[in-house]
Enzyme design. Structure first.
Site, PDB file in Angstrom:
ATOM      1  N   LYS A 204      -6.189 -11.502  -6.040  1.00  6.76           N
ATOM      2  CA  LYS A 204      -7.338 -11.620  -5.143  1.00  6.76           C
ATOM      3  C   LYS A 204      -8.393 -10.572  -5.484  1.00  6.76           C
ATOM      4  O   LYS A 204      -8.067  -9.486  -5.951  1.00  6.76           O
ATOM      5  CB  LYS A 204      -6.890 -11.522  -3.676  1.00  6.76           C
ATOM      6  CG  LYS A 204      -6.891 -10.142  -3.094  1.00  6.76           C
ATOM      7  CD  LYS A 204      -6.643 -10.110  -1.606  1.00  6.76           C
ATOM      8  CE  LYS A 204      -6.339  -8.646  -1.263  1.00  6.76           C
ATOM      9  NZ  LYS A 204      -6.101  -8.346   0.113  1.00  6.76           N
TER      10      LYS A 204
ATOM     11  N   LYS B 285     -11.273  -4.635  -3.000  1.00  5.05           N
ATOM     12  CA  LYS B 285     -11.972  -3.383  -3.273  1.00  5.05           C
ATOM     13  C   LYS B 285     -11.019  -2.324  -3.802  1.00  5.05           C
ATOM     14  O   LYS B 285     -11.416  -1.440  -4.536  1.00  5.05           O
ATOM     15  CB  LYS B 285     -12.746  -2.888  -2.058  1.00  5.05           C
ATOM     16  CG  LYS B 285     -11.936  -2.684  -0.809  1.00  5.05           C
ATOM     17  CD  LYS B 285     -12.838  -2.670   0.438  1.00  5.05           C
ATOM     18  CE  LYS B 285     -12.055  -3.147   1.646  1.00  5.05           C
ATOM     19  NZ  LYS B 285     -12.879  -3.655   2.721  1.00  5.05           N
TER      20      LYS B 285
ATOM     21  N   LYS C  39       0.821  -1.210   0.000  1.00  5.27           N
ATOM     22  CA  LYS C  39       0.000   0.000   0.000  1.00  5.27           C
ATOM     23  C   LYS C  39       0.852   1.256   0.000  1.00  5.27           C
ATOM     24  O   LYS C  39       0.522   2.236  -0.666  1.00  5.27           O
ATOM     25  CB  LYS C  39      -0.950   0.010   1.200  1.00  5.27           C
ATOM     26  CG  LYS C  39      -2.097  -0.962   1.024  1.00  5.27           C
ATOM     27  CD  LYS C  39      -3.218  -0.726   2.013  1.00  5.27           C
ATOM     28  CE  LYS C  39      -4.317  -1.753   1.781  1.00  5.27           C
ATOM     29  NZ  LYS C  39      -5.237  -1.867   2.891  1.00  5.27           N
TER      30      LYS C  39
HETATM   31  P1  TYM Z   1     -10.692  -6.246   5.186  1.00  5.32           P
HETATM   32  O1  TYM Z   1     -11.704  -5.249   5.627  1.00  5.32           O
HETATM   33  O2  TYM Z   1      -9.798  -5.888   4.066  1.00  5.32           O
HETATM   34  O3  TYM Z   1     -11.410  -7.593   4.771  1.00  5.32           O
HETATM   35  C1  TYM Z   1     -12.361  -8.245   5.602  1.00  5.32           C
HETATM   36  C2  TYM Z   1     -12.172  -9.745   5.523  1.00  5.32           C
HETATM   37  O4  TYM Z   1     -12.342 -10.218   4.182  1.00  5.32           O
HETATM   38  C3  TYM Z   1     -11.268 -11.075   3.832  1.00  5.32           C
HETATM   39  N1  TYM Z   1     -11.038 -10.978   2.377  1.00  5.32           N
HETATM   40  C4  TYM Z   1     -11.002 -12.027   1.539  1.00  5.32           C
HETATM   41  N2  TYM Z   1     -11.148 -13.351   1.740  1.00  5.32           N
HETATM   42  C5  TYM Z   1     -11.069 -14.158   0.662  1.00  5.32           C
HETATM   43  N3  TYM Z   1     -10.864 -13.711  -0.610  1.00  5.32           N
HETATM   44  C6  TYM Z   1     -10.719 -12.391  -0.858  1.00  5.32           C
HETATM   45  N4  TYM Z   1     -10.529 -11.967  -2.097  1.00  5.32           N
HETATM   46  C7  TYM Z   1     -10.777 -11.486   0.249  1.00  5.32           C
HETATM   47  N5  TYM Z   1     -10.677 -10.139   0.354  1.00  5.32           N
HETATM   48  C8  TYM Z   1     -10.830  -9.841   1.669  1.00  5.32           C
HETATM   49  C9  TYM Z   1     -10.095 -10.547   4.642  1.00  5.32           C
HETATM   50  O5  TYM Z   1      -9.096 -11.522   4.790  1.00  5.32           O
HETATM   51  C10 TYM Z   1     -10.768 -10.192   5.946  1.00  5.32           C
HETATM   52  O6  TYM Z   1     -10.865 -11.318   6.789  1.00  5.32           O
HETATM   53  N6  TYM Z   1      -7.036  -5.881   8.579  1.00  5.32           N
HETATM   54  C11 TYM Z   1      -8.377  -6.417   8.370  1.00  5.32           C
HETATM   55  C12 TYM Z   1      -9.406  -5.824   9.290  1.00  5.32           C
HETATM   56  C13 TYM Z   1      -9.152  -6.024  10.748  1.00  5.32           C
HETATM   57  C14 TYM Z   1      -9.202  -7.259  11.465  1.00  5.32           C
HETATM   58  C15 TYM Z   1      -8.950  -6.917  12.807  1.00  5.32           C
HETATM   59  C16 TYM Z   1      -9.422  -8.570  11.083  1.00  5.32           C
HETATM   60  C17 TYM Z   1      -8.878  -5.060  11.643  1.00  5.32           C
HETATM   61  N7  TYM Z   1      -8.752  -5.584  12.890  1.00  5.32           N
HETATM   62  C18 TYM Z   1      -8.914  -7.896  13.787  1.00  5.32           C
HETATM   63  C19 TYM Z   1      -9.384  -9.548  12.086  1.00  5.32           C
HETATM   64  C20 TYM Z   1      -9.131  -9.202  13.414  1.00  5.32           C
HETATM   65  C21 TYM Z   1      -8.783  -6.044   6.945  1.00  5.32           C
HETATM   66  O7  TYM Z   1      -8.280  -5.132   6.366  1.00  5.32           O
HETATM   67  O8  TYM Z   1      -9.841  -6.734   6.449  1.00  5.32           O
END
Ligand code: TYM
Length: 332
Positions: free
Chosen positions: A195, A198, A112
Site C-alpha cells: 500500500k 507515508k 509497527k
Molecule cells: P491514517 O492517518 O493513516 O490514514 C487516513 C486515511 O487514509 C486511508 N489510507 C489509504 N486508503 C487507500 N489506500 C492507501 N494506500 C491508504 N493509506 C491510507 C486510511 O485507511 C485512512 O482512512 N487510525 C486512522 C486514523 C483514525 C481514525 C479514527 C479513522 C483515528 N481515529 C476514527 C477513522 C475513525 C489512521 O491511522 O489513518
C-alpha cells in the site's frame, strides 16, 4: 441524517494520494448525505515519538488540506481531536473493557511495534485502536469512511460498542465501515503490491498532495508497470497498471472499462503520460487553496475552534451517558 465520523493523522508534511482516494474523497462526498464529523487526530500522532513544533505545524497544514480538498465547515464539523477532551476520557473507559489479548491481535500494532522493536514501542501505540474506537463511538457514528487498512480497527470498535451496550445498557450506535472497494488500497508506485504509505513507501512510490506537481508527474511516468504491453485491468498479474488505472479513473470520474477501451492499441507510456497530466492538474488547485488557508492561521484556528465547539456538543452528552451507565457518581 445518518451520522459519520472519520479521522486522519497529522504525521507528515502532506497527505498522500492514498489518503485522498481511499478516504478524503469520501469524506467530501458524505458531507452532502450525512451529519459529518471529521477530525485531525493529534492524540494518535504522538505514539511513536514526535517533534512538538512540527506537530503543531502539521496539525494546521492537515486542517488546511482538508478544507482545500473540499470539506466545507458549513456542511460538516471539522475539528482537532485534542480540542475535545472527551476522546481521551472515553478512551480510558473503553480500554477497561478491552482484552489484553484482543488488543495484541491488532495487525497494525504488531507491524509497527515489530519495526520499532517491542521494548521501544509505547503503551500508546498499543492502546491506539481503543482511542480510535472512542473517537467513533462518542459521535454515535453510523458509518466510518476509511481505507482497507482500517478494517480491523473498525471491527474492534464494533465489538467494543456491542460489549458496552450488553454490559451497561444501550449506549452506543454500532458503526459500519464505509470502505469503497475500488480505491480502498492505492498501492506504492514503485512496489505495486504494497500500500502507498507515508511510513513505508519510498519517495518515488508516493504522491504527496503538496509536492511539486512536476515532480509528481515524473513519479507517475516512472511508476513500475509490468511485463507485457497491453493495457488491461488485472490486479493480480498486472498490479502496477491496475493501480494506475484505478488512480486515473478516480481522478477523472471515468470508469476503468472506458479507460481500457480508450487505450486499446496504445502502450504503458501513453497511459502514464496522460495520467501524469491529470495528476498535475489535480494537485495544483489543492495546493493553491491549502496555501490560502495557511496564509491566515488565525482564521484557520477560529474555524477549528468553532468545529471543536460543535463536536463537544455531541461528544459531551455521550460521555455523560457513559459515565452514568457505568456507575460513576455524578458530581453534586
Ligand atoms: P491514517 O492517518 O493513516 O490514514 C487516513 C486515511 O487514509 C486511508 N489510507 C489509504 N486508503 C487507500 N489506500 C492507501 N494506500 C491508504 N493509506 C491510507 C486510511 O485507511 C485512512 O482512512 N487510525 C486512522 C486514523 C483514525 C481514525 C479514527 C479513522 C483515528 N481515529 C476514527 C477513522 C475513525 C489512521 O491511522 O489513518
Amino acid at each position: 441524517r445518518p451520522r459519520v465520523l472519520s479521522g486522519i493523522q497529522p504525521t507528515a508534511d502532506s497527505f498522500h494520494l492514498g489518503n485522498y482516494l481511499g478516504a478524503l474523497r469520501n469524506w467530501v462526498a458524505m458531507q452532502e448525505t450525512h451529519d459529518a464529523f471529521y477530525c485531525v487526530v493529534d492524540l494518535h500522532a504522538i505514539t511513536a515519538g514526535h517533534d512538538p513544533a512540527l506537530l503543531r505545524k502539521r496539525t494546521r497544514v492537515s486542517a488546511a488540506q482538508l478544507l482545500a480538498v473540499g470539506l466545507d465547515p458549513e456542511r460538516c464539523t471539522l475539528f482537532v481531536q485534542s480540542h475535545v477532551p472527551e476522546h481521551a476520557q472515553l478512551g480510558w473507559v473503553m480500554g477497561c473493557i478491552t482484552g489484553f489479548g484482543e488488543a495484541s491481535r491488532m495487525t497494525q500494532f504488531k507491524d509497527k511495534s515489530q519495526r520499532q522493536g517491542a521494548d521501544r514501542s509505547s503503551v500508546g501505540l498499543f492502546t491506539y485502536p481503543i482511542l480510535q474506537a472512542a473517537d467513533i463511538l462518542l459521535y454515535q457514528a453510523d458509518a466510518v469512511p476509511v481505507g482497507e487498512d482500517q478494517r480491523q480497527h473498525l471491527e474492534l470498535t464494533r465489538d467494543l460498542a456491542q460489549r458496552f451496550n450488553t454490559m451497561f445498557g444501550q449506549t452506543f450506535t454500532v458503526p459500519a465501515p464505509h470502505i469503497i472497494r475500488d480505491t480502498a488500497k492505492i498501492t506504492d508506485l514503485q512496489e505495486p503490491t504494497a500500500k502507498m504509505s507515508k511510513s513505508a513507501s519510498t519517495a518515488n512510490g508516493l504522491i504527496e498532495l503538496l509536492e511539486d506537481p512536476a515532480k509528481a508527474a515524473k513519479k507517475i511516468k516512472s511508476a513500475v508497470t509490468d511485463t507485457g504491453r497491453e493495457i488491461v485491468f488485472d490486479q493480480e498479474h498486472k498490479p502496477g497498471v491496475a493501480n494506475l488505472l484505478t488512480i486515473y479513473a478516480a481522478l477523472t470520474g471515468r470508469t476503468i472499462e472506458e479507460l481500457v477501451d480508450a487505450y486499446e492499441g496504445k502502450g504503458y507510456g501513453d497511459l502514464k503520460k496522460d495520467l501524469a497530466e491529470v495528476v498535475k492538474e489535480f494537485l495544483r488547485p489543492i495546493q493553491e487553496r491549502t496555501n490560502a488557508y495557511l496564509d491566515d492561521p488565525a482564521q484557520l484556528d477560529k474555524l477549528l475552534a468553532i468545529g471543536a465547539e460543535k463536536a463537544r456538543a455531541v461528544a459531551g452528552p455521550t460521555l455523560k451517558a457513559v459515565y452514568d451507565h457505568i456507575g460513576f457518581l455524578a458530581p453534586g
